[in-house]
Write a protein that holds these residues in place. Structure first.
Motif, PDB file in Angstrom:
ATOM      1  N   GLY A  90       0.785  -1.226   0.000  1.00 15.47           N
ATOM      2  CA  GLY A  90       0.000   0.000   0.000  1.00 15.47           C
ATOM      3  C   GLY A  90       0.811   1.267   0.000  1.00 15.47           C
ATOM      4  O   GLY A  90       0.353   2.297   0.504  1.00 15.47           O
ATOM      5  N   SER A  91       2.022   1.226  -0.562  1.00 19.20           N
ATOM      6  CA  SER A  91       2.901   2.392  -0.499  1.00 19.20           C
ATOM      7  C   SER A  91       2.734   3.344  -1.674  1.00 19.20           C
ATOM      8  O   SER A  91       3.452   4.330  -1.779  1.00 19.20           O
ATOM      9  CB  SER A  91       4.368   1.921  -0.438  1.00 19.20           C
ATOM     10  N   GLY A  92       1.802   3.077  -2.565  1.00 17.19           N
ATOM     11  CA  GLY A  92       1.600   3.962  -3.701  1.00 17.19           C
ATOM     12  C   GLY A  92       0.382   3.541  -4.508  1.00 17.19           C
ATOM     13  O   GLY A  92      -0.243   2.508  -4.235  1.00 17.19           O
ATOM     14  N   GLU A  93       0.042   4.353  -5.491  1.00 17.05           N
ATOM     15  CA  GLU A  93      -1.122   4.062  -6.323  1.00 17.05           C
ATOM     16  C   GLU A  93      -0.778   3.014  -7.376  1.00 17.05           C
ATOM     17  O   GLU A  93       0.362   2.917  -7.844  1.00 17.05           O
ATOM     18  CB  GLU A  93      -1.613   5.338  -7.018  1.00 17.05           C
TER      19      GLU A  93
ATOM     20  N   CYS B 153      11.352  -5.846  -7.876  1.00 18.56           N
ATOM     21  CA  CYS B 153      10.003  -5.806  -8.465  1.00 18.56           C
ATOM     22  C   CYS B 153       9.076  -6.864  -7.870  1.00 18.56           C
ATOM     23  O   CYS B 153       7.936  -6.572  -7.508  1.00 18.56           O
ATOM     24  CB  CYS B 153      10.075  -5.984  -9.984  1.00 18.56           C
ATOM     25  N   GLN B 154       9.548  -8.093  -7.780  1.00 19.38           N
ATOM     26  CA  GLN B 154       8.653  -9.166  -7.346  1.00 19.38           C
ATOM     27  C   GLN B 154       8.348  -9.097  -5.852  1.00 19.38           C
ATOM     28  O   GLN B 154       7.282  -9.536  -5.420  1.00 19.38           O
ATOM     29  CB  GLN B 154       9.246 -10.524  -7.718  1.00 19.38           C
ATOM     30  N   SER B 155       9.251  -8.531  -5.059  1.00 17.93           N
ATOM     31  CA  SER B 155       8.995  -8.398  -3.627  1.00 17.93           C
ATOM     32  C   SER B 155       8.124  -7.181  -3.313  1.00 17.93           C
ATOM     33  O   SER B 155       7.457  -7.144  -2.273  1.00 17.93           O
ATOM     34  CB  SER B 155      10.312  -8.307  -2.861  1.00 17.93           C
ATOM     35  N   SER B 156       8.103  -6.181  -4.203  1.00 20.62           N
ATOM     36  CA  SER B 156       7.384  -4.942  -3.936  1.00 20.62           C
ATOM     37  C   SER B 156       6.051  -4.822  -4.662  1.00 20.62           C
ATOM     38  O   SER B 156       5.161  -4.112  -4.206  1.00 20.62           O
ATOM     39  CB  SER B 156       8.244  -3.735  -4.331  1.00 20.62           C
ATOM     40  N   LEU B 157       5.917  -5.488  -5.818  1.00 15.20           N
ATOM     41  CA  LEU B 157       4.783  -5.265  -6.705  1.00 15.20           C
ATOM     42  C   LEU B 157       4.109  -6.571  -7.090  1.00 15.20           C
ATOM     43  O   LEU B 157       4.728  -7.627  -7.134  1.00 15.20           O
ATOM     44  CB  LEU B 157       5.239  -4.570  -7.989  1.00 15.20           C
ATOM     45  N   GLN B 158       2.816  -6.479  -7.368  1.00 17.60           N
ATOM     46  CA  GLN B 158       2.083  -7.499  -8.092  1.00 17.60           C
ATOM     47  C   GLN B 158       1.698  -6.939  -9.453  1.00 17.60           C
ATOM     48  O   GLN B 158       1.590  -5.723  -9.619  1.00 17.60           O
ATOM     49  CB  GLN B 158       0.828  -7.927  -7.345  1.00 17.60           C
ATOM     50  N   HIS B 159       1.478  -7.813 -10.433  1.00 13.24           N
ATOM     51  CA  HIS B 159       1.059  -7.365 -11.746  1.00 13.24           C
ATOM     52  C   HIS B 159      -0.012  -8.293 -12.301  1.00 13.24           C
ATOM     53  O   HIS B 159      -0.136  -9.447 -11.884  1.00 13.24           O
ATOM     54  CB  HIS B 159       2.252  -7.263 -12.712  1.00 13.24           C
TER      55      HIS B 159
END
Length: 206
Positions: free
Chosen positions: A153-156, A174-180
């Protein structure tokens, strides 16, 4: 080959886009060849105790040892198709010229017949890929946006549009911080993505 350049989309985590991977007519020829020559599969995955066919077709390809486990299923790679091997060689050249050594030994190809076929939210963070994998995704065919959202939840959430003959490099973090996800859209046309990765050997995982 058309003029191309790297675009830095995020610094942390590292997210880059490159347009003009193969150039024309090679990119369109590769799309047609992969569509016609690969043995596209539509496996079922077990979710919440039930079997569901995936909403796209796919092929898992690579070195014999690059076995992959996802949603309770083991995937054994097919041998490299010559057109896919040529794309891997081009990707390796692009990345090594930037000082990035990848060792890609496998690729997941996904075929989307139109904008209704999709890929749900996920991160490429399976143990077989190591602690901080580098993923290189090539798009051939219809341009669609890949949607990203932050895990904590650290950004839009945001979109990255992936045109024909482009490369998306998901680097460190990327993989630890984001989903796509590739969400359904009213966008016509065939799209094939090739997501290159390195699957660790059994010894490397322990």
């Amino acid at each position: 080959m058309a003029t191309a350049a790297w675009e830095r989309l995020l610094v942390t985590p590292a997210l880059y886009r490159y347009r003009g991977v193969l150039g024309e007519p090679e990119a369109s020829e590769a799309l047609a060849r992969l569509e016609a020559e690969l043995d596209w599969q539509r496996p079922s995955l077990r979710l919440y105790g039930r079997e569901h066919p995936i909403p796209r077709h796919q092929v898992w390809m690579g070195e014999p040892e690059a076995r992959y486990r996802y949603s309770g299923r083991d995937f054994h790679p097919l041998a490299w198709h010559p057109a896919v091997a040529a794309i891997r060689e081009r990707i390796n050249h692009l990345l090594t010229s930037r000082g990035i050594e990848t060792g890609f030994n496998s690729v997941l190809l996904n075929r989307y017949a139109d904008g209704h076929e999709r890929m749900g939210w996920h991160s490429d963070d399976e143990p077989e890929l190591g602690e901080d994998p580098v993923i290189a995704a090539v798009t051939l065919g219809s341009e669609r946006p890949l949607r990203f959202r932050w895990k904590h939840g650290s950004g839009e959430a945001f979109n990255v549009w992936l045109p024909h003959d482009s490369l998306l490099l998901m680097g460190s973090g990327c993989q630890s911080s984001l989903q796509h996800a590739l969400l359904p859209r009213r966008i016509p046309g065939l799209r094939i993505s090739l997501t290159f990765r390195r699957v660790l050997s059994h010894a490397e995982r322990h």
